[in-house]
Design a protein around this motif. Structure first.
Motif, PDB file in Angstrom:
ATOM      1  N   GLY A 187      43.112  52.172  61.727  1.00 48.47           N
ATOM      2  CA  GLY A 187      43.402  50.962  60.674  1.00 48.47           C
ATOM      3  C   GLY A 187      44.803  50.929  59.925  1.00 48.47           C
ATOM      4  N   THR A 188      45.178  52.267  60.091  1.00 50.19           N
ATOM      5  CA  THR A 188      46.556  52.324  59.505  1.00 50.19           C
ATOM      6  C   THR A 188      47.751  51.610  60.499  1.00 50.19           C
ATOM      7  OG1 THR A 188      46.039  54.514  58.606  1.00 50.19           O
ATOM      8  CG2 THR A 188      48.392  54.001  58.783  1.00 50.19           C
ATOM      9  N   ASP A 189      47.421  51.921  61.912  1.00 53.79           N
ATOM     10  CA  ASP A 189      48.180  51.409  63.014  1.00 53.79           C
ATOM     11  C   ASP A 189      47.980  49.768  62.839  1.00 53.79           C
ATOM     12  OD1 ASP A 189      49.076  53.948  63.518  1.00 53.79           O
ATOM     13  OD2 ASP A 189      48.269  53.797  65.614  1.00 53.79           O
ATOM     14  N   THR A 205      43.937  50.835  46.200  1.00 54.72           N
ATOM     15  CA  THR A 205      43.505  50.631  47.524  1.00 54.72           C
ATOM     16  C   THR A 205      43.989  52.091  48.007  1.00 54.72           C
ATOM     17  OG1 THR A 205      44.226  49.769  49.631  1.00 54.72           O
ATOM     18  CG2 THR A 205      45.821  49.804  48.272  1.00 54.72           C
ATOM     19  N   PHE A 206      43.592  52.317  49.237  1.00 53.94           N
ATOM     20  CA  PHE A 206      43.875  53.587  49.821  1.00 53.94           C
ATOM     21  C   PHE A 206      45.396  53.537  50.361  1.00 53.94           C
ATOM     22  CE2 PHE A 206      43.723  55.912  54.057  1.00 53.94           C
ATOM     23  CZ  PHE A 206      43.684  57.082  53.485  1.00 53.94           C
ATOM     24  N   ILE A 207      46.016  54.617  50.480  1.00 60.33           N
ATOM     25  CA  ILE A 207      47.385  54.777  50.544  1.00 60.33           C
ATOM     26  C   ILE A 207      47.917  54.104  51.653  1.00 60.33           C
ATOM     27  CG2 ILE A 207      47.341  57.063  51.625  1.00 60.33           C
ATOM     28  CD1 ILE A 207      50.091  56.300  49.193  1.00 60.33           C
ATOM     29  N   ALA A 208      47.065  53.953  52.747  1.00 63.56           N
ATOM     30  CA  ALA A 208      47.546  53.263  54.167  1.00 63.56           C
ATOM     31  C   ALA A 208      47.980  52.051  54.034  1.00 63.56           C
ATOM     32  CB  ALA A 208      46.387  53.409  55.051  1.00 63.56           C
ATOM     33  N   THR A 209      47.290  51.168  52.920  1.00 63.75           N
ATOM     34  CA  THR A 209      48.242  49.837  53.025  1.00 63.75           C
ATOM     35  C   THR A 209      49.613  49.809  52.573  1.00 63.75           C
ATOM     36  OG1 THR A 209      46.018  49.414  52.012  1.00 63.75           O
ATOM     37  CG2 THR A 209      47.577  47.538  51.868  1.00 63.75           C
ATOM     38  N   ALA A 210      49.981  50.671  51.538  1.00 61.44           N
ATOM     39  CA  ALA A 210      51.423  50.787  51.320  1.00 61.44           C
ATOM     40  C   ALA A 210      52.091  51.579  52.399  1.00 61.44           C
ATOM     41  CB  ALA A 210      51.664  51.483  49.806  1.00 61.44           C
ATOM     42  N   PRO A 237      46.538  41.243  50.575  1.00 59.32           N
ATOM     43  CA  PRO A 237      45.241  41.283  49.621  1.00 59.32           C
ATOM     44  C   PRO A 237      44.329  42.565  50.513  1.00 59.32           C
ATOM     45  CG  PRO A 237      44.951  39.394  50.896  1.00 59.32           C
ATOM     46  CD  PRO A 237      46.267  39.849  51.177  1.00 59.32           C
ATOM     47  N   VAL A 238      43.623  43.445  49.646  1.00 58.59           N
ATOM     48  CA  VAL A 238      42.592  44.155  50.380  1.00 58.59           C
ATOM     49  C   VAL A 238      41.273  43.854  50.073  1.00 58.59           C
ATOM     50  CG1 VAL A 238      41.772  46.601  50.553  1.00 58.59           C
ATOM     51  CG2 VAL A 238      44.226  46.179  50.388  1.00 58.59           C
ATOM     52  N   HIS A 239      40.146  43.661  51.005  1.00 59.24           N
ATOM     53  CA  HIS A 239      38.927  43.331  50.447  1.00 59.24           C
ATOM     54  C   HIS A 239      38.253  44.643  50.091  1.00 59.24           C
ATOM     55  CE1 HIS A 239      39.875  39.181  52.214  1.00 59.24           C
ATOM     56  NE2 HIS A 239      40.165  40.008  53.281  1.00 59.24           N
ATOM     57  N   GLU A 286      45.538  40.236  56.007  1.00 64.47           N
ATOM     58  CA  GLU A 286      44.401  40.716  55.189  1.00 64.47           C
ATOM     59  C   GLU A 286      44.011  42.234  55.643  1.00 64.47           C
ATOM     60  OE1 GLU A 286      40.815  38.105  55.179  1.00 64.47           O
ATOM     61  OE2 GLU A 286      42.248  36.928  56.690  1.00 64.47           O
ATOM     62  N   ASP A 287      43.893  43.040  54.551  1.00 61.97           N
ATOM     63  CA  ASP A 287      43.399  44.449  54.847  1.00 61.97           C
ATOM     64  C   ASP A 287      41.921  44.544  55.099  1.00 61.97           C
ATOM     65  OD1 ASP A 287      42.462  47.090  54.795  1.00 61.97           O
ATOM     66  OD2 ASP A 287      44.499  47.939  53.810  1.00 61.97           O
ATOM     67  N   CYS A 288      41.490  44.505  56.179  1.00 62.36           N
ATOM     68  CA  CYS A 288      39.836  44.367  56.147  1.00 62.36           C
ATOM     69  C   CYS A 288      39.189  45.870  56.640  1.00 62.36           C
ATOM     70  CB  CYS A 288      39.597  43.290  57.387  1.00 62.36           C
ATOM     71  SG  CYS A 288      40.337  41.923  57.078  1.00 62.36           S
ATOM     72  N   PHE A 327      38.021  51.474  62.020  1.00 59.54           N
ATOM     73  CA  PHE A 327      36.845  51.937  62.653  1.00 59.54           C
ATOM     74  C   PHE A 327      36.452  53.512  62.371  1.00 59.54           C
ATOM     75  CE2 PHE A 327      38.028  48.304  65.667  1.00 59.54           C
ATOM     76  CZ  PHE A 327      37.140  47.456  65.002  1.00 59.54           C
ATOM     77  N   PHE A 328      37.184  54.140  61.262  1.00 58.64           N
ATOM     78  CA  PHE A 328      37.090  55.189  60.761  1.00 58.64           C
ATOM     79  C   PHE A 328      35.725  55.511  60.545  1.00 58.64           C
ATOM     80  CE2 PHE A 328      37.018  58.538  57.255  1.00 58.64           C
ATOM     81  CZ  PHE A 328      37.794  59.271  57.678  1.00 58.64           C
ATOM     82  N   PRO A 329      35.056  56.841  60.982  1.00 56.51           N
ATOM     83  CA  PRO A 329      33.545  56.860  61.218  1.00 56.51           C
ATOM     84  C   PRO A 329      32.716  56.181  60.162  1.00 56.51           C
ATOM     85  CG  PRO A 329      34.770  58.720  61.998  1.00 56.51           C
ATOM     86  CD  PRO A 329      35.665  57.903  61.565  1.00 56.51           C
ATOM     87  N   SER A 330      33.238  56.510  58.733  1.00 62.39           N
ATOM     88  CA  SER A 330      32.544  55.991  57.606  1.00 62.39           C
ATOM     89  C   SER A 330      32.348  54.466  57.126  1.00 62.39           C
ATOM     90  CB  SER A 330      32.906  56.897  56.361  1.00 62.39           C
ATOM     91  OG  SER A 330      34.330  56.534  56.075  1.00 62.39           O
ATOM     92  N   LYS A 331      33.585  54.049  57.970  1.00 62.15           N
ATOM     93  CA  LYS A 331      33.661  52.525  57.629  1.00 62.15           C
ATOM     94  C   LYS A 331      32.360  51.766  58.065  1.00 62.15           C
ATOM     95  CE  LYS A 331      37.624  53.082  55.900  1.00 62.15           C
ATOM     96  NZ  LYS A 331      39.032  53.108  55.907  1.00 62.15           N
ATOM     97  N   ASN A 332      32.086  50.507  57.520  1.00 60.49           N
ATOM     98  CA  ASN A 332      30.908  49.889  57.917  1.00 60.49           C
ATOM     99  C   ASN A 332      30.672  49.438  59.352  1.00 60.49           C
ATOM    100  OD1 ASN A 332      31.317  49.246  55.149  1.00 60.49           O
ATOM    101  ND2 ASN A 332      30.180  47.205  55.201  1.00 60.49           N
TER     102      ASN A 332
HETATM  103  C1  PLP Z   1      40.432  53.199  55.608  1.00 63.09           C
HETATM  104  C2  PLP Z   1      41.411  52.402  55.158  1.00 63.09           C
HETATM  105  C3  PLP Z   1      42.668  51.910  55.703  1.00 63.09           C
HETATM  106  C4  PLP Z   1      43.050  52.957  57.069  1.00 63.09           C
HETATM  107  O1  PLP Z   1      42.398  53.091  58.033  1.00 63.09           O
HETATM  108  P1  PLP Z   1      42.304  54.355  59.110  1.00 63.09           P
HETATM  109  O2  PLP Z   1      41.667  53.924  60.218  1.00 63.09           O
HETATM  110  O3  PLP Z   1      41.706  55.493  58.493  1.00 63.09           O
HETATM  111  O4  PLP Z   1      43.757  54.654  59.454  1.00 63.09           O
HETATM  112  C5  PLP Z   1      43.382  51.142  55.467  1.00 63.09           C
HETATM  113  N1  PLP Z   1      43.390  50.228  54.267  1.00 63.09           N
HETATM  114  C6  PLP Z   1      42.250  50.634  53.572  1.00 63.09           C
HETATM  115  C7  PLP Z   1      41.637  49.900  52.628  1.00 63.09           C
HETATM  116  C8  PLP Z   1      41.060  51.683  54.157  1.00 63.09           C
HETATM  117  O5  PLP Z   1      40.102  51.675  53.247  1.00 63.09           O
END
Ligand code: PLP
Length: 364
Positions: free
Chosen positions: A59-61, A84-89, A129-131, A155-157, A181-186
């Motif tokens: 998701g970060t990529d 939000t999670f740091i990856a957005t920034a 925006p992040v949902h 959109e950060d989905c 698609f990190f393992p714990s995502k929906n």
């Molecule tokens: C999990 C997440 C990401 C990053 O996804 P990764 O697959 O872990 O790199 C980015 N933004 C938000 C809001 C997230 O929850």
């Protein structure tokens, strides 16, 4: 013991199909950009109603590739949420651009659209925006503002696969949508994975080149790209799970609505305003008694977590640049929020036990 998520339960339910899919991918030996990747991209595009869906390594990529494809570069500003999670920034910073944080709505925890216009400067290039937690952001005003000011809407989905608003899926409203698609995502795979949706052939072409070493034709490199591809094995797993995503999200909504019914009088439960479908990646409440509740839950072997304890403008990495930034709602929410166990298969008795334990912590 009640965990935040129970991935094992879901695997065991789908074991026969997932094992067959994984073995099939191994047997084919087309591990990189193989047939499951192509099929998964097509199936996801069809499910979401997106013109293009291009998978990548995380998701970060997905965020990084989308930001680069949008032409965002050093000196640019990108508006996003601090909650939000740091990856957005991080993804904004990878491009050399500066994240500009705008405060959130206290009821949805999503970016407060009333504050956006004042944050736009001549250097602003995009809004992300992040949902958050699976709740669609208030997209109509954001879309309007982006059109009016010539900004790219990304959109950060990562937390909102299958969530919709005004009849459209998240990820199909802006120019680009970024999924994890990190393992714990929906919708989660069994490792890292991500995907970008986009509406134009040009963006799709650029992203495909960027994810594969800047190469369109093998060993011809037009730009500096990346190695960011979804494994065929992961795509095979995701194809099995994609078929059940509506059922998974319905399961999450069932759990969330029961929590809200049981807890609505003692904590602030998530707000659904009726314009969008919330898919509850997390079930997050507000309370002034967080420590007491979490301690009581822990005593009963019930997990809970704080997403997120520190808003991004207060993180060490951004604190200096943001020393004069004041975002009181994000700060207040971060100090009072807590997330409860939620997963599609969560039994009703477990939901009732969590709620009962919280009630005991608050009213004895
Ligand atoms: C999990 C997440 C990401 C990053 O996804 P990764 O697959 O872990 O790199 C980015 N933004 C938000 C809001 C997230 O929850």
């Amino acid at each position: 013991m009640i965990p935040m998520v129970d991935l094992k339960n879901q695997y065991h339910t789908l074991k026969a199909e997932i094992d067959a899919a994984v073995l099939g991918a191994i047997e084919s030996c087309q591990f990189i950009l193989g047939p499951n990747v192509t099929a998964f991209e097509q199936e996801t595009a069809a499910y979401l109603g997106a013109k293009h869906a291009i998978s990548c390594a995380s998701g970060t990529d997905a965020l990084q590739l989308a930001i680069l494809a949008a032409g965002i570069k050093e000196g640019d500003e990108v508006i996003t949420t601090p909650f939000t999670f740091i990856a957005t920034a991080e993804a904004i910073c990878y491009a050399g651009a500066t994240p500009v944080f705008v405060d959130i709505d206290p009821r949805t925890f999503n970016i407060n659209t009333a504050l956006l216009e004042a944050a736009i400067t001549p250097r602003t290039r995009a809004i992300i925006p992040v949902h958050l937690f699976g709740q669609p952001a208030n997209m109509a005003p954001i879309t309007a503002l982006c059109s009016k000011n010539g900004l790219t809407l990304i959109e950060d989905c990562a937390q909102s696969f299958g969530a919709g608003i005004h009849g459209a899926m998240t990820g199909t409203i802006g120019s680009l949508g970024c999924f994890s698609f990190f393992p714990s995502k929906n919708l989660g795979c069994y490792g890292d994975g991500g995907l970008i949706t986009c509406a134009t052939d040009e963006l799709a072409e650029q992203i495909k080149v960027l994810r594969n070493h800047g190469s369109h034709i093998r060993y011809h490199h037009s730009v500096i790209g990346y190695n960011s591809r979804l494994d065929d094995i992961q795509a095979a797993i995701l194809r099995v799970k994609l078929q059940r995503i509506d059922q998974f999200n319905a399961g999450r909504r069932r759990v969330a609505h029961l929590y809200s019914e049981l807890l609505g009088d003692i904590v602030t439960v998530p707000h659904e305003d009726g314009t969008g479908v919330h898919v509850y990646h997390q079930y997050t409440v507000l309370t002034d008694h967080r420590d007491a509740i979490m301690a009581r839950l822990a005593e009963k072997q019930i997990s809970s977590a704080v997403y997120y304890p520190i808003p991004l403008h207060k993180q060490d990495v951004f604190a200096k640049a943001c020393s004069d930034v004041n975002l009181p709602v994000a700060e207040s929410v971060a100090s009072r929020c807590m997330s409860l166990p939620i997963y599609p298969e969560m039994p009703e008795e477990s939901v009732r036990l969590v709620a009962q334990t919280i009630r005991e912590a608050l009213v004895g």
